[in-house]
Scaffold this active site. Structure first.
Site, PDB file in Angstrom:
ATOM      1  N   CYS A   2     -17.587   1.112  45.507  1.00 13.44           N
ATOM      2  CA  CYS A   2     -18.958   1.588  45.348  1.00 13.44           C
ATOM      3  C   CYS A   2     -19.600   0.992  44.095  1.00 13.44           C
ATOM      4  CB  CYS A   2     -18.982   3.096  45.233  1.00 13.44           C
ATOM      5  SG  CYS A   2     -18.223   3.930  46.616  1.00 13.44           S
ATOM      6  N   ARG A  27     -18.689  -6.548  45.319  1.00  8.30           N
ATOM      7  CA  ARG A  27     -17.624  -5.557  45.167  1.00  8.30           C
ATOM      8  C   ARG A  27     -17.170  -4.984  46.504  1.00  8.30           C
ATOM      9  NH1 ARG A  27     -17.670  -3.247  39.784  1.00  8.30           N
ATOM     10  NH2 ARG A  27     -16.700  -1.417  40.664  1.00  8.30           N
ATOM     11  N   TRP A  75     -18.673   2.387  49.520  1.00  8.07           N
ATOM     12  CA  TRP A  75     -17.469   1.914  50.219  1.00  8.07           C
ATOM     13  C   TRP A  75     -16.770   3.186  50.659  1.00  8.07           C
ATOM     14  CZ3 TRP A  75     -12.061   2.023  49.842  1.00  8.07           C
ATOM     15  CH2 TRP A  75     -11.385   0.996  50.513  1.00  8.07           C
ATOM     16  N   ASN A  99     -19.328   7.485  42.328  1.00  9.13           N
ATOM     17  CA  ASN A  99     -18.201   6.577  42.575  1.00  9.13           C
ATOM     18  C   ASN A  99     -16.920   7.344  42.311  1.00  9.13           C
ATOM     19  OD1 ASN A  99     -19.955   4.513  42.954  1.00  9.13           O
ATOM     20  ND2 ASN A  99     -19.214   3.237  41.272  1.00  9.13           N
ATOM     21  N   GLY A 100     -15.925   7.177  43.153  1.00  6.39           N
ATOM     22  CA  GLY A 100     -14.642   7.822  42.906  1.00  6.39           C
ATOM     23  C   GLY A 100     -14.356   8.880  43.947  1.00  6.39           C
ATOM     24  N   GLU A 480       1.276 -15.082  47.411  1.00  2.11           N
ATOM     25  CA  GLU A 480      -0.153 -15.166  47.097  1.00  2.11           C
ATOM     26  C   GLU A 480      -0.907 -15.987  48.159  1.00  2.11           C
ATOM     27  OE1 GLU A 480      -2.427 -13.924  45.494  1.00  2.11           O
ATOM     28  OE2 GLU A 480      -3.952 -15.452  45.191  1.00  2.11           O
ATOM     29  N   LYS A 484      -3.993 -14.581  50.427  1.00  2.00           N
ATOM     30  CA  LYS A 484      -5.296 -15.230  50.440  1.00  2.00           C
ATOM     31  C   LYS A 484      -5.750 -15.478  51.868  1.00  2.00           C
ATOM     32  CE  LYS A 484      -6.518 -14.861  47.490  1.00  2.00           C
ATOM     33  NZ  LYS A 484      -6.289 -14.257  46.188  1.00  2.00           N
ATOM     34  N   GLU A 487      -6.588 -12.143  53.839  1.00  2.00           N
ATOM     35  CA  GLU A 487      -7.771 -11.382  53.449  1.00  2.00           C
ATOM     36  C   GLU A 487      -9.079 -12.064  53.830  1.00  2.00           C
ATOM     37  OE1 GLU A 487      -8.423 -10.408  49.256  1.00  2.00           O
ATOM     38  OE2 GLU A 487      -7.306 -12.164  48.652  1.00  2.00           O
ATOM     39  N   HIS A 503      17.229 -13.983  57.869  1.00  2.00           N
ATOM     40  CA  HIS A 503      17.685 -12.584  57.870  1.00  2.00           C
ATOM     41  C   HIS A 503      16.776 -11.690  58.704  1.00  2.00           C
ATOM     42  CE1 HIS A 503      20.818 -13.527  55.048  1.00  2.00           C
ATOM     43  NE2 HIS A 503      19.932 -14.165  54.294  1.00  2.00           N
ATOM     44  N   LYS A 602     -14.055  -5.709  45.761  1.00  2.00           N
ATOM     45  CA  LYS A 602     -13.641  -6.588  44.663  1.00  2.00           C
ATOM     46  C   LYS A 602     -12.839  -5.830  43.621  1.00  2.00           C
ATOM     47  CE  LYS A 602     -13.391 -10.274  42.170  1.00  2.00           C
ATOM     48  NZ  LYS A 602     -12.339 -11.208  42.576  1.00  2.00           N
TER      49      LYS A 602
HETATM   50  O1  M6R Z   1      -9.101  -6.538  39.390  1.00  2.00           O
HETATM   51  P1  M6R Z   1      -7.621  -6.650  39.629  1.00  2.00           P
HETATM   52  O2  M6R Z   1      -7.075  -7.954  39.235  1.00  2.00           O
HETATM   53  O3  M6R Z   1      -6.865  -5.510  38.984  1.00  2.00           O
HETATM   54  O4  M6R Z   1      -7.464  -6.481  41.188  1.00  2.00           O
HETATM   55  C1  M6R Z   1      -6.210  -6.431  41.791  1.00  2.00           C
HETATM   56  C2  M6R Z   1      -6.301  -6.660  43.283  1.00  2.00           C
HETATM   57  O5  M6R Z   1      -7.094  -5.671  43.885  1.00  2.00           O
HETATM   58  C3  M6R Z   1      -6.870  -8.034  43.626  1.00  2.00           C
HETATM   59  O6  M6R Z   1      -6.129  -9.057  43.050  1.00  2.00           O
HETATM   60  C4  M6R Z   1      -6.898  -8.230  45.161  1.00  2.00           C
HETATM   61  O7  M6R Z   1      -5.604  -8.288  45.666  1.00  2.00           O
HETATM   62  C5  M6R Z   1      -7.692  -9.493  45.529  1.00  2.00           C
HETATM   63  N1  M6R Z   1      -8.597  -9.210  46.598  1.00  2.00           N
HETATM   64  C6  M6R Z   1      -6.839 -10.610  45.990  1.00  2.00           C
HETATM   65  O8  M6R Z   1      -7.578 -11.740  46.307  1.00  2.00           O
END
Ligand code: M6R
Length: 607
Positions: A2, A27, A75, A99-100, A480, A484, A487, A503, A602
């Protein structure tokens, strides 16, 4: 997640709030709304599910002119995505955004219903509207009503409220991001969940502590006042000059922020190198290494966690200090063994990730020294840690974290080297700086040749699943790379240590599965045997490996060649840039919303 923006001042509040909300689109959100006092003095409330464009269309006939406005991008957490559940929530007494999460919402809801308050939405937020309404009806003034309402809610939240009688705006928070800002020249005052929304609009930022009421006022020569819960004026806030330019929100010649941010990496590596290696020493780094920890608890989420795995490896190899890499969401529930001479090391781009913050708080409560490797200066993590090393990546807008990963890993390696005394040794320091510069050069080169990666993406994007495999220092990069891809391209992808496939996961290999094999100089022979196992089962092999390796080329369906010479422990970062581009181009082929992928936010400010 949010986003909140509030504005009070002579310029048109509705336009400024919409502009701020637009900047917060990155975000992630699923609905948006604004509340304002129109030129007739009436409280107006507009909200709509979907993108900001829907809200703007709903506002339609405008232009609405207002001097006081609050806005929100939601959100969804409690209640489905629809207009009613969107914020602001309002009635004739107030309008508010949140927010929250209000954790005790069900109990409070029952109490409020018993007092006759009628709920319209399924949200936890409306509980706060109910508390405020009941308190205002009892005759409390607006600030008193905030105090009494706020005392009753549990959980981490930020609230921004608009008083239709005075047109003043109030804000308060507990463990959630909140910032106020003043533009002294224009006599304007803002509140937001993110300083980025205020870039170029204010000259000074104010970060209130928890339980501080921020009063944004038009009828007062001080536009912004802070009160504690006894309604005494307080100085429990930090302030700083605002130095972000509004232009950071532009994509330039790129179609997507993600692509722009991938391309920023060589310059960022150079500037980080200059910052940490050029002068006589960086005070924050010197302070950070003044104590040598017995153990390090490295805590982070998502991409930042994978950066943590690379850093763990570096610190353990170089310093022989035991590091535990932990997921923020698991850490506080596993009753971790924390000793007072240990260090809690938190990695985060935003510095606002709820799970990472909770882990930091747990370490602090247990008497550990805490340190962040963080991008956003002034974020909650930055403010709460004893030491901070900035990764200096600039604002990262794309939801898929790219440049932050690179800078996090490099900053962690700098910390590790400094712990080892390497930065005090002129020759070794020079060698390390040279290696960083070499990395920048190599990344430049791969970016110039990105067409090769785009072509591979065009060939493989139709496949149903992807295994990213690597060994040793490339294993976190496999994790990673898969994150990527899933997502932003919405395809199934998993990262595995190459030796683990047999395994279990190898059962999935057939001619519709792609194996992106990461093959650097480390554990080279072992990794090749693992590729052969997949090839024997007809998997499609995309290898990212050393330039000129004819054997690897022969066993691969697609081969992306890299120049590893001289990079040593920095080579995972180099390979990762290829993964970033591969994910980006596969997502392009699939036509997804790359910068704002579905369901993602974000900065993840809820547990
Ligand atoms: O702001 P942060 O680095 O703490 O965020 C952590 C994760 O939410 C963030 O890296 C998320 O996995 C990304 N969308 C990955 O691309």
């Amino acid at each position: 997640m949010c986003g909140i923006v509030g504005h009070l001042g002579p310029q048109n509040s509705v336009e400024l709030v919409l502009e701020g909300l637009q900047r917060l689109e990155y975000r992630g959100y699923d609905s948006a709304g604004v509340s304002f006092i129109d030129d007739q003095g009436n409280l107006q409330n507009f909200k709509k599910s979907g993108k900001l464009e829907n809200l703007k269309a709903h506002l339609g006939a405008g232009p609405f002119v207002a001097r006081s406005c609050i806005g929100h991008t939601r959100w969804a957490t409690h209640g489905e995505v629809n207009d009613t559940n969107s914020h602001p929530h309002s009635n004739e007494l107030l309008s508010m955004v949140h927010n929250g999460i209000i954790e005790n919402a069900p109990t409070l809801k029952n109490e409020l219903q018993a007092e006759g308050f009628e709920f319209k939405s399924q949200t936890d937020t409306e509980v706060f509207l109910g508390l405020m309404t009941v308190n205002l009806k009892k005759g409390l003034n607006f600030k008193q009503a905030i105090v009494e309402s706020f005392k009753k809610v549990e959980g981490n939240s930020a609230f921004v409220l608009l008083d239709p009688v005075t047109t003043d705006i109030y804000a308060i928070k507990r463990c959630a991001p909140l910032v106020c800002g003043i533009n002294a020249v224009q006599s304007e005052v803002f509140a937001s969940s993110d300083p980025y929304a205020l870039a170029g609009l204010v000259d000074k930022l104010y970060f209130p502590e928890d339980e501080v009421i921020c009063h944004l006022s038009s009828g007062n020569k001080n536009l912004l006042n802070f009160y504690d819960l006894n309604l005494e004026k307080t100085k429990k806030y930090k302030s700083k000059n605002q130095d972000l330019s509004a232009s950071v929100s532009e994509k330039g010649d790129y179609d997507h922020f993600m692509h722009k941010e991938i391309h920023e990496q060589p310059e960022l590596i150079r500037s980080l190198t200059h910052y940490y290696f050029a002068g006589e020493g960086v005070p924050s780094l010197e302070k950070a290494i003044s104590k040598k920890p017995e153990n390090i608890h490295l805590v982070a989420c998502g991409t930042a966690f994978y950066a943590g795995l690379v850093i763990k490896d570096h610190i353990e190899k170089l310093n022989r200090i035991r590091c535990y890499a932990e997921l923020g969401s698991e850490f506080r529930y596993k009753d971790p063994i924390l000793e007072k001479n240990d260090l809690g090391l938190f990695i985060s781009q935003s510095g606002e990730t709820a799970d990472t913050l909770a882990a930091q708080s747990l370490c602090k409560t247990n008497g550990l020294s805490t340190m962040s490797i963080v991008n956003v200066e002034g974020s909650t993590l930055f403010r709460d840690c004893d030491d901070n090393l900035l990764i200096r990546a600039g604002i990262e807008v794309g939801v898929a974290s790219t440049k932050a990963f690179t800078q996090q890993v490099l900053t962690g390696m700098i910390y590790s080297a400094a712990l080892n005394g390497i930065l005090e040794n002129g020759e070794k320091k020079k060698d390390m700086a040279a290696k960083f510069s070499l990395l920048a050069e190599r990344v430049d080169k791969i970016l110039a040749e990105e067409k090769i990666i785009e072509d591979v993406a065009k060939e493989i994007h139709i496949h149903k699943g992807y295994f990213y495999t690597g060994r040793g220092i490339y294993f976190p990069i496999a994790l990673e790379g898969a994150l990527k891809l899933k997502e932003i391209a919405y395809v199934h992808a998993e990262g595995y240590a190459s030796g683990e496939l047999k395994h279990g996961p190898i059962a999935l290999i057939d001619d519709s599965m792609v194996n992106v094999a990461l093959v650097g100089p480390e554990l080279y022979d072992k990794t090749i045997s693992n590729i052969q196992e997949i090839k024997a089962r007809k998997g499609i092999i995309v290898t990212i490996g050393p330039r000129g390796d004819e054997h690897l080329k022969e066993i691969s369906d697609y081969y992306i060649e890299l120049d590893f010479d001289g990079l040593d422990e920095l080579s995972p970062i180099y390979v990762n840039v290829v993964n970033q581009l591969l994910a980006y181009y596969i997502a392009r082929c699939k036509g997804t919303d790359i910068d704002k992928p579905r369901n993602l936010a974000k900065s993840v400010t809820v547990e």
